[in-house]
Design a protein around this motif. Sequence first.
Motif, mmCIF file in Angstrom:
data_model
loop_
_atom_site.group_PDB
_atom_site.id
_atom_site.type_symbol
_atom_site.label_atom_id
_atom_site.label_comp_id
_atom_site.label_asym_id
_atom_site.label_seq_id
_atom_site.Cartn_x
_atom_site.Cartn_y
_atom_site.Cartn_z
ATOM 1 N N GLY A 1 51.218 50.881 37.132
ATOM 2 C CA GLY A 1 49.824 50.536 37.382
ATOM 3 C C GLY A 1 49.537 49.076 37.078
ATOM 4 O O GLY A 1 48.819 48.399 37.837
ATOM 5 N N ASN A 2 50.089 48.559 35.985
ATOM 6 C CA ASN A 2 49.913 47.143 35.664
ATOM 7 C C ASN A 2 50.587 46.252 36.704
ATOM 8 O O ASN A 2 50.039 45.220 37.098
ATOM 9 C CB ASN A 2 50.488 46.858 34.272
ATOM 10 N N LEU A 3 51.783 46.625 37.142
ATOM 11 C CA LEU A 3 52.460 45.859 38.187
ATOM 12 C C LEU A 3 51.606 45.777 39.442
ATOM 13 O O LEU A 3 51.423 44.698 40.029
ATOM 14 C CB LEU A 3 53.803 46.512 38.518
ATOM 15 N N ARG A 4 51.063 46.908 39.832
ATOM 16 C CA ARG A 4 50.259 46.971 41.050
ATOM 17 C C ARG A 4 48.957 46.173 40.895
ATOM 18 O O ARG A 4 48.597 45.364 41.770
ATOM 19 C CB ARG A 4 49.948 48.433 41.372
ATOM 20 N N ASP A 5 48.265 46.371 39.791
ATOM 21 C CA ASP A 5 46.970 45.725 39.626
ATOM 22 C C ASP A 5 47.087 44.214 39.466
ATOM 23 O O ASP A 5 46.215 43.464 39.914
ATOM 24 C CB ASP A 5 46.238 46.316 38.415
ATOM 25 N N LEU A 6 48.145 43.772 38.808
ATOM 26 C CA LEU A 6 48.352 42.332 38.629
ATOM 27 C C LEU A 6 49.026 41.695 39.833
ATOM 28 O O LEU A 6 49.037 40.465 39.962
ATOM 29 C CB LEU A 6 49.178 42.071 37.367
ATOM 30 N N GLY A 7 49.636 42.505 40.703
ATOM 31 C CA GLY A 7 50.269 41.973 41.893
ATOM 32 C C GLY A 7 51.580 41.266 41.616
ATOM 33 O O GLY A 7 51.865 40.220 42.207
ATOM 34 N N VAL A 8 52.396 41.835 40.717
ATOM 35 C CA VAL A 8 53.680 41.228 40.367
ATOM 36 C C VAL A 8 54.789 42.270 40.506
ATOM 37 O O VAL A 8 54.536 43.473 40.522
ATOM 38 C CB VAL A 8 53.668 40.659 38.928
ATOM 39 N N ASP A 9 56.019 41.764 40.581
ATOM 40 C CA ASP A 9 57.180 42.651 40.672
ATOM 41 C C ASP A 9 57.779 42.939 39.302
ATOM 42 O O ASP A 9 58.517 43.918 39.141
ATOM 43 C CB ASP A 9 58.258 42.023 41.554
ATOM 44 N N ARG A 10 57.486 42.084 38.329
ATOM 45 C CA ARG A 10 57.992 42.272 36.974
ATOM 46 C C ARG A 10 56.953 41.757 35.988
ATOM 47 O O ARG A 10 56.335 40.718 36.211
ATOM 48 C CB ARG A 10 59.320 41.524 36.775
ATOM 49 N N LEU A 11 56.753 42.504 34.911
ATOM 50 C CA LEU A 11 55.793 42.111 33.876
ATOM 51 C C LEU A 11 56.509 41.243 32.846
ATOM 52 O O LEU A 11 57.595 41.585 32.373
ATOM 53 C CB LEU A 11 55.203 43.351 33.219
ATOM 54 N N ASP A 12 55.887 40.118 32.488
ATOM 55 C CA ASP A 12 56.516 39.180 31.551
ATOM 56 C C ASP A 12 56.719 39.792 30.172
ATOM 57 O O ASP A 12 57.772 39.636 29.558
ATOM 58 C CB ASP A 12 55.660 37.911 31.415
ATOM 59 N N LEU A 13 55.682 40.459 29.661
ATOM 60 C CA LEU A 13 55.713 41.016 28.307
ATOM 61 C C LEU A 13 54.869 42.279 28.292
ATOM 62 O O LEU A 13 53.701 42.246 28.690
ATOM 63 C CB LEU A 13 55.171 39.999 27.297
ATOM 64 N N VAL A 14 55.452 43.371 27.825
ATOM 65 C CA VAL A 14 54.726 44.632 27.715
ATOM 66 C C VAL A 14 54.799 45.107 26.271
ATOM 67 O O VAL A 14 55.883 45.325 25.731
ATOM 68 C CB VAL A 14 55.311 45.712 28.650
ATOM 69 N N TYR A 15 53.637 45.263 25.658
ATOM 70 C CA TYR A 15 53.551 45.814 24.310
ATOM 71 C C TYR A 15 53.405 47.325 24.379
ATOM 72 O O TYR A 15 52.629 47.846 25.196
ATOM 73 C CB TYR A 15 52.310 45.286 23.591
ATOM 74 N N LEU A 16 54.112 48.024 23.508
ATOM 75 C CA LEU A 16 53.810 49.425 23.254
ATOM 76 C C LEU A 16 52.748 49.465 22.171
ATOM 77 O O LEU A 16 53.002 49.094 21.032
ATOM 78 C CB LEU A 16 55.053 50.191 22.806
ATOM 79 N N ARG A 17 51.548 49.917 22.537
ATOM 80 C CA ARG A 17 50.440 50.018 21.583
ATOM 81 C C ARG A 17 50.318 51.469 21.135
ATOM 82 O O ARG A 17 50.209 52.374 21.968
ATOM 83 C CB ARG A 17 49.156 49.544 22.247
ATOM 84 N N VAL A 18 50.383 51.695 19.832
ATOM 85 C CA VAL A 18 50.312 53.054 19.301
ATOM 86 C C VAL A 18 49.179 53.147 18.279
ATOM 87 O O VAL A 18 48.587 52.153 17.879
ATOM 88 C CB VAL A 18 51.644 53.479 18.646
ATOM 89 N N GLY A 19 48.873 54.382 17.861
ATOM 90 C CA GLY A 19 47.927 54.584 16.781
ATOM 91 C C GLY A 19 46.506 54.859 17.197
ATOM 92 O O GLY A 19 45.643 55.021 16.337
ATOM 93 N N GLY A 20 46.231 54.901 18.503
ATOM 94 C CA GLY A 20 44.860 55.138 18.926
ATOM 95 C C GLY A 20 43.914 54.100 18.349
ATOM 96 O O GLY A 20 44.186 52.909 18.385
ATOM 97 N N MET A 21 42.818 54.543 17.781
ATOM 98 C CA MET A 21 41.841 53.639 17.177
ATOM 99 C C MET A 21 42.087 53.473 15.682
ATOM 100 O O MET A 21 41.310 52.821 14.993
ATOM 101 C CB MET A 21 40.427 54.164 17.414
ATOM 102 N N SER A 22 43.174 54.069 15.171
ATOM 103 C CA SER A 22 43.458 53.980 13.742
ATOM 104 C C SER A 22 44.455 52.864 13.459
ATOM 105 O O SER A 22 44.954 52.202 14.377
ATOM 106 C CB SER A 22 44.026 55.319 13.246
ATOM 107 N N GLY A 23 44.783 52.669 12.181
ATOM 108 C CA GLY A 23 45.705 51.635 11.778
ATOM 109 C C GLY A 23 47.142 52.012 12.026
ATOM 110 O O GLY A 23 47.455 53.119 12.478
#
Length: 303
Positions: free
Chosen positions: A133-155
């Motif tokens: 989805g990010n590739l499509r929305d940004l219009g790129v073939d490869r994403l430079d940097l992708v973070y895995l974000r965990v924890g929901g709204m908590s710490g």
Amino acid sequence: MPPVWQQAATLSLSCLAGRQAAAMTFLLGSDLTINRLGFGAMRLPTGTFQGPVRDPATGIAVLRRAVELGVNHIDTAGFYLRGEVRANDLIRRALAPYPEELVIATKVGPLLGPDGMPSEEAAPEQLRGLVEGNLRDLGVDRLDLVYLRVGGMSGPGGVSIADRFAALAELREEGLIRHLGVSNMDAAQLAEARAIAPVAAVQNAFHVHDRGDAAVLAACEEAGIGFAPFFPLGGGFRPIDATRLEKVAARHGATTAQIALAWLLAISPVTLAIAGTGSLAHLEENMRADRISLTPDDLADLG
């Protein structure tokens, strides 16, 4: 040896000024040189997750001006949206075809709950869809940097991230992702991720009055990993007390926001400031922060 941010108050004025002048860029993942003062896209669709939608034309103008002012690192996410206004769509509309030197970082993991907040989390098998989805929305073939974000709204902390990070590592091997990052993680989770694949950057809560993730910053500094605090100006649940910055701001003829960003740039060579705004005036203000060289006395006053 303690990290630079713990040593800074003991540096001589000339040493500190020289280090700041020489280190306004960072080598991300050993092959991408970025300016340490970047731009966060979260506030383009709305000022807050619950706030009214912003004019897309203003967001496009802010993005174009940011690049004119030297930004070559934009931080975004597919869940940065309000109604039909999406940060990734604005980035593509404003900047594509992208400048060769522009690095776009995004985050995957959170899912929007019924209230529109990113309070739910994707399973490992759902991450491919989010990356695509990010590739499509940004219009790129490869994403430079992708973070895995965990924890929901908590710490951060408390759960294993191995399965989810391994899923992203597979997408990196396929060529869909250039570099991997982690977000909202403690030192143990960072170590867990690094045992699976290289980590180029960490994005955790941290600012001049919220230093609870100092151990993670120290680990990043030791390993040469970028550390990009989210809410660097104190948004979210941990505000900055601007009155505690006024003395130093007056000394430099600066705003308290500029001092908060300058502090992040001064405390370590691996910190990346990604202040976000939907305002052209605030963008211009924020982008002058890298002209401020904080002295040991300034750093002592800031605590």
